[in-house]
Design a protein around this motif. Structure first.
Motif, PDB file in Angstrom:
ATOM      1  N   ALA A  68     -33.444 -32.015  27.449  1.00 32.14           N
ATOM      2  CA  ALA A  68     -34.809 -31.635  27.105  1.00 32.14           C
ATOM      3  C   ALA A  68     -34.800 -30.413  26.195  1.00 32.14           C
ATOM      4  O   ALA A  68     -33.958 -29.526  26.332  1.00 32.14           O
ATOM      5  N   ALA A  69     -35.724 -30.380  25.251  1.00 34.06           N
ATOM      6  CA  ALA A  69     -35.900 -29.218  24.383  1.00 34.06           C
ATOM      7  C   ALA A  69     -36.971 -28.338  25.015  1.00 34.06           C
ATOM      8  O   ALA A  69     -38.152 -28.694  25.009  1.00 34.06           O
ATOM      9  N   THR A  70     -36.570 -27.213  25.567  1.00 34.00           N
ATOM     10  CA  THR A  70     -37.471 -26.403  26.376  1.00 34.00           C
ATOM     11  C   THR A  70     -37.946 -25.127  25.689  1.00 34.00           C
ATOM     12  O   THR A  70     -38.731 -24.374  26.270  1.00 34.00           O
ATOM     13  N   ASP A  71     -37.476 -24.881  24.466  1.00 35.90           N
ATOM     14  CA  ASP A  71     -37.831 -23.656  23.755  1.00 35.90           C
ATOM     15  C   ASP A  71     -38.973 -23.925  22.783  1.00 35.90           C
ATOM     16  O   ASP A  71     -38.764 -24.556  21.741  1.00 35.90           O
ATOM     17  N   PRO A  72     -40.180 -23.473  23.063  1.00 39.77           N
ATOM     18  CA  PRO A  72     -41.300 -23.719  22.141  1.00 39.77           C
ATOM     19  C   PRO A  72     -41.057 -23.189  20.738  1.00 39.77           C
ATOM     20  O   PRO A  72     -41.611 -23.712  19.764  1.00 39.77           O
ATOM     21  N   ASP A  73     -40.209 -22.152  20.622  1.00 39.85           N
ATOM     22  CA  ASP A  73     -39.931 -21.612  19.286  1.00 39.85           C
ATOM     23  C   ASP A  73     -39.211 -22.628  18.411  1.00 39.85           C
ATOM     24  O   ASP A  73     -39.352 -22.612  17.179  1.00 39.85           O
ATOM     25  N   ALA A  74     -38.422 -23.524  19.022  1.00 33.56           N
ATOM     26  CA  ALA A  74     -37.734 -24.558  18.243  1.00 33.56           C
ATOM     27  C   ALA A  74     -38.735 -25.533  17.643  1.00 33.56           C
ATOM     28  O   ALA A  74     -38.583 -25.978  16.497  1.00 33.56           O
ATOM     29  N   TYR A  75     -39.767 -25.872  18.412  1.00 30.41           N
ATOM     30  CA  TYR A  75     -40.824 -26.748  17.891  1.00 30.41           C
ATOM     31  C   TYR A  75     -41.562 -26.043  16.753  1.00 30.41           C
ATOM     32  O   TYR A  75     -41.846 -26.648  15.711  1.00 30.41           O
TER      33      TYR A  75
END
Length: 297
Positions: A186-193
């Motif tokens: 899962a991609a859990t870092d909102p900064d990556a989005y």
């Protein structure tokens, strides 16, 4: 790579990841018409490229002959699975103001809508925009992700091929990210989005294309749901709404969520899996996107 053989025996090799364009065809196609495309493969050429969730019935002629010149459908006696093979898209020369590309995952691909009815939200958006002479191209891939390759290349990787390089594109509608939240890992870092959204918008703006961001819709009740993942979705949506990156925002989350439970789809839009949309839900997304595009029509 893929080998393509044309009538008359001419053979060319198509590199992997590249498309093969046909010669122009003089054919009048009325607006909103279904276009029948026949494909004949005389020999085994390996695995076929496919669009897995076509939501449209295709038919097969089992006699081993080509029927591209037929003017009736009598040869097509077998119903095929609901997939489109080989054909990626069709460019139509028309007096339009350009195209809107819908880039997304199964929510854009149409999962949950009624098959053989063209009730995916990009279809319904096309109905709304026809009087404004804007075409809509559906670039949804079920299972696709924003950040990571999976079912197809990521949105970042396929942005040029599936969106910015399309004929006449003027607007990009980006509705992607829920599979990153629910994926493995899962991609859990909102900064990556946020970084991915900024990159996509910058690349679109460099091509003169405006971008509409669509908020990620709720899915409490789906097996992939968790409170932690819901927290990521809420933070990503806050960036889409308030980050100032997109030229406009279509708030599908607000349009489709249950008024009594903001983490869940409204029952009127839920086909039963608590993630995808039924026909009414697709119409609600089309309405939200249409309103976001309204300032430029």
């Amino acid at each position: 790579m893929r080998v393509a053989t044309f009538r008359g025996g001419r053979t060319i090799v198509v590199p992997a990841g590249r498309e093969l364009l046909s010669d122009p065809v003089r054919l009048t196609v009325r607006a909103a018409a279904d276009l029948l495309v026949t494909v004949f493969v005389p020999d085994d050429c390996g695995p076929a490229t496919e669009h897995r969730t076509a939501l449209q019935t295709s038919y097969v002629a089992r006699d081993g002959a080509g029927h591209a010149a037929d003017e009736d459908d009598t040869a097509y006696t077998a119903k095929a699975v609901s997939r489109w093979y080989y054909v990626t898209g069709v460019d139509v020369r028309a007096t339009t103001r350009g195209s809107v590309v819908a880039l997304g995952d199964s929510l854009t691909d149409g999962t949950g809508s009624t098959p053989d009815t063209n009730h995916r939200w990009p279809d319904l958006l096309a109905d709304r925009l026809r009087r404004h002479r804007l075409g809509v191209l559906n670039a949804g891939i079920g299972g696709n992700r924003l950040l990571r390759d999976g079912t197809g290349p990521s949105a970042l990787a396929r942005l040029d091929t599936d969106a910015l390089d399309r004929a006449g594109v003027r607007f990009l509608v980006l509705f992607e990210g829920v599979n990153d939240i629910n994926g493995t890992p899962a991609a859990t870092d909102p900064d990556a989005y946020a970084a991915a959204y900024r990159t996509i918008v910058a690349r679109a703006h460099a091509r003169g294309v405006r971008v509409v961001g669509v908020t990620l819709t709720p899915y409490r009740g789906h097996p992939a749901y968790s409170a932690a993942r819901e927290g990521v979705r809420q933070r990503v949506n806050a960036f889409i709404r308030e980050g100032g990156v997109f030229d406009a925002v279509a708030d599908a989350d607000a349009a489709l969520r249950d008024p009594a439970d903001a983490g869940r789809l409204s029952p009127r839009y839920d086909p039963g899996d608590h993630l995808h949309f039924d026909d009414d839900g697709m119409a609600a997304v089309a309405s939200a996107v249409g309103e976001a595009l309204g300032r430029w029509r």
